[in-house]
Scaffold this motif. Sequence first.
Motif, PDB file in Angstrom:
ATOM      1  N   GLU A   1     -10.150 123.402  25.732  1.00 21.29           N
ATOM      2  CA  GLU A   1      -8.872 124.126  25.788  1.00 21.29           C
ATOM      3  C   GLU A   1      -7.791 123.308  26.501  1.00 21.29           C
ATOM      4  OE1 GLU A   1     -11.786 125.741  26.122  1.00 21.29           O
ATOM      5  OE2 GLU A   1     -11.501 126.937  24.297  1.00 21.29           O
ATOM      6  N   ASP A   2      -8.199 122.440  27.432  1.00 26.40           N
ATOM      7  CA  ASP A   2      -7.215 121.636  28.176  1.00 26.40           C
ATOM      8  C   ASP A   2      -6.603 120.520  27.321  1.00 26.40           C
ATOM      9  OD1 ASP A   2      -7.905 123.090  30.428  1.00 26.40           O
ATOM     10  OD2 ASP A   2      -9.455 121.659  31.027  1.00 26.40           O
ATOM     11  N   ILE A   3      -7.218 120.211  26.195  1.00 27.14           N
ATOM     12  CA  ILE A   3      -6.778 119.066  25.380  1.00 27.14           C
ATOM     13  C   ILE A   3      -5.675 119.528  24.424  1.00 27.14           C
ATOM     14  CG2 ILE A   3      -7.562 117.391  23.626  1.00 27.14           C
ATOM     15  CD1 ILE A   3      -8.927 116.815  26.192  1.00 27.14           C
ATOM     16  N   PRO A   4      -4.569 118.765  24.325  1.00 27.97           N
ATOM     17  CA  PRO A   4      -3.498 119.164  23.400  1.00 27.97           C
ATOM     18  C   PRO A   4      -4.007 119.253  21.955  1.00 27.97           C
ATOM     19  CG  PRO A   4      -2.870 117.202  24.662  1.00 27.97           C
ATOM     20  CD  PRO A   4      -4.275 117.515  25.034  1.00 27.97           C
ATOM     21  N   SER A   5      -3.401 120.156  21.207  1.00 31.73           N
ATOM     22  CA  SER A   5      -3.900 120.326  19.844  1.00 31.73           C
ATOM     23  C   SER A   5      -3.307 119.293  18.896  1.00 31.73           C
ATOM     24  CB  SER A   5      -3.665 121.751  19.350  1.00 31.73           C
ATOM     25  OG  SER A   5      -2.319 122.058  19.502  1.00 31.73           O
ATOM     26  N   MET A   6      -3.983 119.116  17.784  1.00 32.36           N
ATOM     27  CA  MET A   6      -3.578 118.146  16.759  1.00 32.36           C
ATOM     28  C   MET A   6      -3.677 118.889  15.428  1.00 32.36           C
ATOM     29  SD  MET A   6      -4.911 114.273  16.331  1.00 32.36           S
ATOM     30  CE  MET A   6      -6.523 114.355  15.617  1.00 32.36           C
ATOM     31  N   PRO A   7      -2.747 118.646  14.489  1.00 28.63           N
ATOM     32  CA  PRO A   7      -2.849 119.368  13.215  1.00 28.63           C
ATOM     33  C   PRO A   7      -4.179 119.079  12.514  1.00 28.63           C
ATOM     34  CG  PRO A   7      -0.870 117.974  13.281  1.00 28.63           C
ATOM     35  CD  PRO A   7      -1.630 117.707  14.533  1.00 28.63           C
ATOM     36  N   LEU A   8      -4.640 120.022  11.698  1.00 24.18           N
ATOM     37  CA  LEU A   8      -5.827 119.759  10.886  1.00 24.18           C
ATOM     38  C   LEU A   8      -5.417 118.868   9.720  1.00 24.18           C
ATOM     39  CD1 LEU A   8      -7.484 123.301  10.678  1.00 24.18           C
ATOM     40  CD2 LEU A   8      -8.245 121.317  12.003  1.00 24.18           C
ATOM     41  N   PRO A   9      -6.305 118.015   9.267  1.00 22.32           N
ATOM     42  CA  PRO A   9      -5.960 117.155   8.120  1.00 22.32           C
ATOM     43  C   PRO A   9      -5.769 117.993   6.858  1.00 22.32           C
ATOM     44  CG  PRO A   9      -8.269 116.874   8.742  1.00 22.32           C
ATOM     45  CD  PRO A   9      -7.668 117.764   9.760  1.00 22.32           C
ATOM     46  N   SER A  10      -4.858 117.560   6.004  1.00 27.46           N
ATOM     47  CA  SER A  10      -4.630 118.328   4.775  1.00 27.46           C
ATOM     48  C   SER A  10      -4.854 117.474   3.532  1.00 27.46           C
ATOM     49  CB  SER A  10      -3.203 118.868   4.765  1.00 27.46           C
ATOM     50  OG  SER A  10      -2.314 117.778   4.904  1.00 27.46           O
ATOM     51  N   GLU A  11      -5.178 116.194   3.758  1.00 25.02           N
ATOM     52  CA  GLU A  11      -5.361 115.281   2.630  1.00 25.02           C
ATOM     53  C   GLU A  11      -6.577 114.405   2.892  1.00 25.02           C
ATOM     54  OE1 GLU A  11      -1.751 113.033   2.115  1.00 25.02           O
ATOM     55  OE2 GLU A  11      -0.541 114.848   1.986  1.00 25.02           O
ATOM     56  N   VAL A  12      -7.125 113.834   1.825  1.00 27.52           N
ATOM     57  CA  VAL A  12      -8.146 112.796   2.004  1.00 27.52           C
ATOM     58  C   VAL A  12      -7.854 111.628   1.079  1.00 27.52           C
ATOM     59  CG1 VAL A  12     -10.136 114.204   2.738  1.00 27.52           C
ATOM     60  CG2 VAL A  12      -9.753 113.809   0.305  1.00 27.52           C
ATOM     61  N   LEU A  13      -8.381 110.504   1.482  1.00 27.26           N
ATOM     62  CA  LEU A  13      -8.340 109.309   0.651  1.00 27.26           C
ATOM     63  C   LEU A  13      -9.759 109.074   0.148  1.00 27.26           C
ATOM     64  CD1 LEU A  13      -6.628 106.804  -0.123  1.00 27.26           C
ATOM     65  CD2 LEU A  13      -7.454 105.733   1.969  1.00 27.26           C
ATOM     66  N   MET A  14      -9.895 108.787  -1.145  1.00 23.15           N
ATOM     67  CA  MET A  14     -11.219 108.448  -1.683  1.00 23.15           C
ATOM     68  C   MET A  14     -11.100 107.191  -2.528  1.00 23.15           C
ATOM     69  SD  MET A  14     -12.883 112.175  -2.676  1.00 23.15           S
ATOM     70  CE  MET A  14     -14.496 111.493  -3.093  1.00 23.15           C
ATOM     71  N   VAL A  15     -12.186 106.442  -2.643  1.00 20.66           N
ATOM     72  CA  VAL A  15     -12.196 105.198  -3.415  1.00 20.66           C
ATOM     73  C   VAL A  15     -13.100 105.390  -4.635  1.00 20.66           C
ATOM     74  CG1 VAL A  15     -12.835 102.757  -3.386  1.00 20.66           C
ATOM     75  CG2 VAL A  15     -11.709 103.764  -1.390  1.00 20.66           C
ATOM     76  N   ARG A  16     -12.531 105.248  -5.815  1.00 18.84           N
ATOM     77  CA  ARG A  16     -13.284 105.482  -7.055  1.00 18.84           C
ATOM     78  C   ARG A  16     -14.400 104.424  -7.197  1.00 18.84           C
ATOM     79  NH1 ARG A  16     -10.761 108.144 -11.015  1.00 18.84           N
ATOM     80  NH2 ARG A  16      -8.775 107.190 -10.516  1.00 18.84           N
ATOM     81  N   PRO A  17     -15.646 104.872  -7.394  1.00 18.44           N
ATOM     82  CA  PRO A  17     -16.787 103.955  -7.260  1.00 18.44           C
ATOM     83  C   PRO A  17     -17.190 103.249  -8.550  1.00 18.44           C
ATOM     84  CG  PRO A  17     -17.575 106.187  -7.505  1.00 18.44           C
ATOM     85  CD  PRO A  17     -16.076 106.269  -7.594  1.00 18.44           C
ATOM     86  N   LEU A  18     -16.265 102.619  -9.246  1.00 15.13           N
ATOM     87  CA  LEU A  18     -16.648 101.971 -10.506  1.00 15.13           C
ATOM     88  C   LEU A  18     -17.583 100.793 -10.274  1.00 15.13           C
ATOM     89  CD1 LEU A  18     -13.348 102.069 -12.605  1.00 15.13           C
ATOM     90  CD2 LEU A  18     -15.228 103.726 -12.474  1.00 15.13           C
ATOM     91  N   HIS A  19     -17.502 100.162  -9.094  1.00 10.31           N
ATOM     92  CA  HIS A  19     -18.346  98.988  -8.798  1.00 10.31           C
ATOM     93  C   HIS A  19     -19.354  99.275  -7.701  1.00 10.31           C
ATOM     94  CE1 HIS A  19     -14.542  97.475 -10.538  1.00 10.31           C
ATOM     95  NE2 HIS A  19     -15.347  96.639 -11.166  1.00 10.31           N
ATOM     96  N   TYR A  20     -19.591 100.556  -7.456  1.00  8.12           N
ATOM     97  CA  TYR A  20     -20.554 100.922  -6.402  1.00  8.12           C
ATOM     98  C   TYR A  20     -21.979 100.539  -6.805  1.00  8.12           C
ATOM     99  CZ  TYR A  20     -23.829 103.797  -3.811  1.00  8.12           C
ATOM    100  OH  TYR A  20     -24.895 104.204  -3.073  1.00  8.12           O
ATOM    101  N   SER A  21     -22.724  99.939  -5.865  1.00  9.95           N
ATOM    102  CA  SER A  21     -24.155  99.683  -6.084  1.00  9.95           C
ATOM    103  C   SER A  21     -24.781  99.317  -4.744  1.00  9.95           C
ATOM    104  CB  SER A  21     -24.364  98.549  -7.092  1.00  9.95           C
ATOM    105  OG  SER A  21     -23.811  97.357  -6.584  1.00  9.95           O
TER     106      SER A  21
END
Length: 298
Positions: free
Chosen positions: A16-36
């Motif tokens: 409770e003593d810690i100042p608040s921070m907004p909740l995230p509303s977006e994400v970044l994702m990386v499309r896994p065409l070369h994932y392995s």
Amino acid sequence: MPQVITSADQLDFTVEDIPSMPLPSEVLMVRPLHYSVEYVINPHMADQVGNVNTIEAQNEWDLVRSLFNQVGIKVHVIEDQEGLPDMVFCANQSLPYIDEDGNRHVFMSIMHADQRKDEVPYIEQWYRQHGYEIHYLDEDKINDFEGCGDAIWHTGKRLLWGGYGYRSSMEAYETISDTYDVPVIALKLVNESFYHLDTCLSVLDEHTALIYPEAFTDEGLKMINKLFNTVIHASKYEAEELFACNASCPDGRNVIIQQGCTDVNKNLRDNGFSVHEVSTYEYLKSGGSVFCMKMLLW
Ligand code: ARG
């Protein structure tokens, strides 16, 4: 208040003593065409080289993406790069922050493994195009730091939990704490299967955490138990095989988690969370799941 906290005695404040921070509303994702899985840099990747089903992996990623959309989070997508098979794990290349004036900042990571170092400039370019102030760690003094794989924001608070020992160095948190002007609670990781903090700690809301206790020291557990009212424990099977603690709860209510975490999910529901199960089997082969597959942004 000391800025980098390493023992429960130093925790002379409550959440409770810690100042608040907004909740995230977006994400970044990386499309896994070369994932392995092409090399082994964590114990989960052993015996998995060449074993990823690329089509399955893309389908799973699509479902994770649509779940974030469904719970009201906007998803930005970056294309991955040939030769960087782990780029999809975009929790690791950076640590973003929004300051009290609403300005966006980011620390770029120093990847521990050589195989992943070239991912960072691609992610940095995205931040540059989106108006972030970019910060760097001093590579002469700090060996490694793997972004939100090890540095996890306390939901809604200007407080950071910082894992170290396998992929990130404790020294990184001094710089981060100074620059962002936030306390960092440093947690030493002691179990190789849980090589990133996001494999053994999920901050679900301001008062609730999900952990795998055997990944931490006694002092670490003391600090976790002191700041969270409710600490849910995952079993070895659900934590190690299903990456239960790599769940993501972006809004303090909806938990997106690898399917099959029966005991954890019951506990989550009993504590009032909505559970959204998704298959990330192709990513478990590389030592990652939902939390690793995205970067939360504001
Ligand atoms: N194969 C990747 C690595 O070992 C997986 C990273 C998973 N990310 C995470 N935040 N735990 O680097």
